[in-house]
Design a protein around this motif. Structure first.
Motif, PDB file in Angstrom:
ATOM      1  N   PRO A   1      30.289  42.666  23.370  1.00  0.00           N
ATOM      2  CA  PRO A   1      30.013  43.931  22.679  1.00  0.00           C
ATOM      3  C   PRO A   1      29.172  43.715  21.404  1.00  0.00           C
ATOM      4  O   PRO A   1      29.305  42.707  20.733  1.00  0.00           O
ATOM      5  N   ALA A   2      28.361  44.733  21.117  1.00  0.00           N
ATOM      6  CA  ALA A   2      27.476  44.665  19.967  1.00  0.00           C
ATOM      7  C   ALA A   2      28.002  45.433  18.766  1.00  0.00           C
ATOM      8  O   ALA A   2      27.406  45.377  17.687  1.00  0.00           O
ATOM      9  N   SER A   3      29.103  46.155  18.966  1.00  0.00           N
ATOM     10  CA  SER A   3      29.694  46.901  17.855  1.00  0.00           C
ATOM     11  C   SER A   3      31.192  46.664  17.828  1.00  0.00           C
ATOM     12  O   SER A   3      31.809  46.341  18.848  1.00  0.00           O
ATOM     13  N   ALA A   4      31.772  46.844  16.651  1.00  0.00           N
ATOM     14  CA  ALA A   4      33.208  46.608  16.484  1.00  0.00           C
ATOM     15  C   ALA A   4      34.028  47.613  17.282  1.00  0.00           C
ATOM     16  O   ALA A   4      33.611  48.749  17.512  1.00  0.00           O
ATOM     17  N   ASN A   5      35.201  47.152  17.728  1.00  0.00           N
ATOM     18  CA  ASN A   5      36.174  48.004  18.422  1.00  0.00           C
ATOM     19  C   ASN A   5      35.556  48.705  19.633  1.00  0.00           C
ATOM     20  O   ASN A   5      35.677  49.915  19.816  1.00  0.00           O
ATOM     21  N   SER A   6      34.883  47.918  20.465  1.00  0.00           N
ATOM     22  CA  SER A   6      34.261  48.459  21.669  1.00  0.00           C
ATOM     23  C   SER A   6      34.421  47.439  22.792  1.00  0.00           C
ATOM     24  O   SER A   6      35.000  46.367  22.602  1.00  0.00           O
TER      25      SER A   6
ATOM     26  N   ARG B   1      44.283  44.304  33.292  1.00  0.00           N
ATOM     27  CA  ARG B   1      43.436  45.190  32.482  1.00  0.00           C
ATOM     28  C   ARG B   1      44.288  45.863  31.423  1.00  0.00           C
ATOM     29  O   ARG B   1      45.462  46.210  31.682  1.00  0.00           O
ATOM     30  N   THR B   2      43.732  46.063  30.231  1.00  0.00           N
ATOM     31  CA  THR B   2      44.390  46.852  29.185  1.00  0.00           C
ATOM     32  C   THR B   2      43.447  47.961  28.737  1.00  0.00           C
ATOM     33  O   THR B   2      42.229  47.775  28.661  1.00  0.00           O
ATOM     34  N   THR B   3      44.022  49.126  28.448  1.00  0.00           N
ATOM     35  CA  THR B   3      43.264  50.257  27.913  1.00  0.00           C
ATOM     36  C   THR B   3      44.088  50.926  26.815  1.00  0.00           C
ATOM     37  O   THR B   3      45.313  50.815  26.818  1.00  0.00           O
ATOM     38  N   PRO B   4      43.445  51.621  25.861  1.00  0.00           N
ATOM     39  CA  PRO B   4      42.023  51.968  25.776  1.00  0.00           C
ATOM     40  C   PRO B   4      41.169  50.807  25.274  1.00  0.00           C
ATOM     41  O   PRO B   4      41.652  49.936  24.550  1.00  0.00           O
ATOM     42  N   GLY B   5      39.890  50.834  25.655  1.00  0.00           N
ATOM     43  CA  GLY B   5      38.997  49.750  25.306  1.00  0.00           C
ATOM     44  C   GLY B   5      38.420  49.829  23.913  1.00  0.00           C
ATOM     45  O   GLY B   5      37.748  48.898  23.469  1.00  0.00           O
ATOM     46  N   ASN B   6      38.670  50.933  23.210  1.00  0.00           N
ATOM     47  CA  ASN B   6      38.124  51.073  21.861  1.00  0.00           C
ATOM     48  C   ASN B   6      39.161  50.763  20.787  1.00  0.00           C
ATOM     49  O   ASN B   6      38.968  51.084  19.617  1.00  0.00           O
ATOM     50  N   THR B   7      40.269  50.147  21.212  1.00  0.00           N
ATOM     51  CA  THR B   7      41.278  49.679  20.261  1.00  0.00           C
ATOM     52  C   THR B   7      41.074  48.187  20.093  1.00  0.00           C
ATOM     53  O   THR B   7      41.462  47.401  20.942  1.00  0.00           O
ATOM     54  N   GLY B   8      40.443  47.775  19.014  1.00  0.00           N
ATOM     55  CA  GLY B   8      40.038  46.386  18.872  1.00  0.00           C
ATOM     56  C   GLY B   8      41.163  45.380  18.875  1.00  0.00           C
ATOM     57  O   GLY B   8      40.959  44.208  19.187  1.00  0.00           O
TER      58      GLY B   8
ATOM     59  N   THR C   1      48.835  48.874  30.379  1.00  0.00           N
ATOM     60  CA  THR C   1      48.515  47.589  30.999  1.00  0.00           C
ATOM     61  C   THR C   1      48.584  47.754  32.507  1.00  0.00           C
ATOM     62  O   THR C   1      49.508  48.385  33.031  1.00  0.00           O
ATOM     63  N   TYR C   2      47.600  47.178  33.198  1.00  0.00           N
ATOM     64  CA  TYR C   2      47.477  47.290  34.656  1.00  0.00           C
ATOM     65  C   TYR C   2      47.523  45.902  35.282  1.00  0.00           C
ATOM     66  O   TYR C   2      46.881  44.968  34.780  1.00  0.00           O
ATOM     67  N   ALA C   3      48.251  45.765  36.382  1.00  0.00           N
ATOM     68  CA  ALA C   3      48.296  44.522  37.158  1.00  0.00           C
ATOM     69  C   ALA C   3      47.754  44.799  38.551  1.00  0.00           C
ATOM     70  O   ALA C   3      48.037  45.847  39.146  1.00  0.00           O
ATOM     71  N   TYR C   4      46.973  43.844  39.072  1.00  0.00           N
ATOM     72  CA  TYR C   4      46.366  43.968  40.401  1.00  0.00           C
ATOM     73  C   TYR C   4      46.731  42.753  41.242  1.00  0.00           C
ATOM     74  O   TYR C   4      46.532  41.610  40.799  1.00  0.00           O
ATOM     75  N   ALA C   5      47.255  42.992  42.434  1.00  0.00           N
ATOM     76  CA  ALA C   5      47.535  41.922  43.387  1.00  0.00           C
ATOM     77  C   ALA C   5      46.567  42.043  44.553  1.00  0.00           C
ATOM     78  O   ALA C   5      46.423  43.126  45.129  1.00  0.00           O
TER      79      ALA C   5
END
Length: 358
Positions: free
Chosen positions: A47-52, A178-185, A233-237
């Motif tokens: 990422p080029a910007s903070a918290n992204s 995977r974790t979301t939201p993606g804008n939480t640094g 939080t997401y888990a994928y099998a």
């Protein structure tokens, strides 16, 4: 010797010789037809910007994904702590991961995502390189993705765990997180590993140990320095397809744990590989943890800023393999502290090695 007796003698010798050969030469029923080609498009900047965050993908032109990973560049200087793993996950289209209803969410998937996130600082060297493990097998010719999710972690410096379990009578081939939201640094993915949905493994909270066979589940762990009720939080099998008799197939776990990183703004790697007779590498996992993850329930590392920078197929020395590699036998985890010291922190790596028995 008359002609009839000679014919009987020769025929008998032929039958005996055939029986000996049948005993001495193993049948093809015990061969391994599993093959994996690693595909990667190279690095995507940011990422080029903070918290992204940025999302990039690797794609299988042939075969199906049995797993995948990513590797990040972090540069130098004080901002090295800012780049971290937000996700490594299967995708139906190469642009988005599964986040909706849980259960079986996809079949015969051929795309893998690498998702990198930033904290409060960035630099021009930040990048993420995704890797897809493109799997072929004479036995397992279809796959399915099982997803599970949880509203976690919602408390600071507490590992939020979620486990996805394969359907009965299938084989786990790999997995993602995977974790979301993606804008939480401060939110990141700190673990993605094979496990079992049984009491001995605390129903996914304890990871599969070195040498265990046929795990049936995949666990993901999210980590945040602060409290946030919106975190998921997401888990994928990644599992073999339904209707395939996998009784002859074996998936073996290889695992290693390395102490560290413990000093602020430093990194550590751990590398583990498939041994002789284990089968071929089909996927792997990684974690930064409080240690002893195969004997006790998973705990987070020593500092809230600790994170992963990579989980990828590698050489025995821990270097990421090139696009098109068909001989990858090792998996490397790359972990990093934040700006603070992190006592009792460990880096964990898993390799899944498969033999389909046909």
């Amino acid at each position: 010797m008359n002609a009839g007796l000679l014919r009987r003698f020769v025929t008998g010798r032929t039958l005996v010789l055939g029986a000996v050969l049948a005993l001495a030469v193993p049948g093809t029923a015990h061969a391994n037809t599993v093959g994996v080609t690693v595909k990667t498009p190279g690095a995507t900047s940011g990422p080029a910007s903070a918290n992204s965050e940025i999302s990039t993908h690797a794609d299988c032109s042939s075969g199906l994904v049995s797993g995948g990973g990513l590797n990040q560049a972090i540069g130098t200087g004080s901002s090295v702590n800012g780049n971290h793993v937000n996700g490594t996950a299967p995708s139906s289209n190469g642009t988005s991961e599964y986040t909706g209803a849980t259960g079986v969410v996809g079949t015969d998937v051929t795309h893998w995502l690498g998702i990198g996130g930033s904290g409060g600082q960035v630099n021009a060297s930040f990048s993420t390189t995704p890797y897809a493990m493109c799997f072929t097998s004479n036995l397992i010719n279809h796959t399915q993705v099982v997803m599970n999710k949880a509203n976690t972690p919602t408390a600071g410096a507490t590992a939020g765990l979620v486990t996805a379990t394969c359907p009965a009578n299938t084989r786990l081939l790999g997995g993602g997180a995977r974790t979301t939201p993606g804008n939480t640094g401060s939110l990141k993915t700190i673990a993605s590993f094979p496990t079992f949905n049984d009491s001995a493994h605390a129903f996914g909270a304890k990871a599969a140990a070195d040498g265990e066979t046929n795990p049936d589940s995949w666990t993901a762990a999210g980590w945040d320095s602060g409290a946030n009720s919106a975190n998921y939080t997401y888990a994928y099998a990644i599992c073999s397809g339904s209707g395939i008799n996998v009784s002859s197939a074996t998936v073996k776990v290889r695992y290693t744990e390395v102490s560290g990183p413990t000093t602020g703004s430093t990194g550590q790697t751990a590398t583990v590989g498939c041994g002789q007779g284990d089968g071929n590498l089909v996927s792997g996992g990684a974690a930064i943890s409080g240690g002893s993850v195969t004997t006790t329930s998973f705990t987070g590392p020593g500092s809230s800023g600790d994170h992963l920078n990579g989980s990828f197929p590698s050489t025995s020395g821990g270097a990421a393999v090139a696009d098109g590699t068909t001989t990858a036998a090792y998996w490397t985890a790359s972990a990093h502290t934040g700006g603070q010291s992190s006592p009792s922190t460990h880096t964990d790596a898993w390799a899944l090695c498969a033999n389909d028995g046909v």
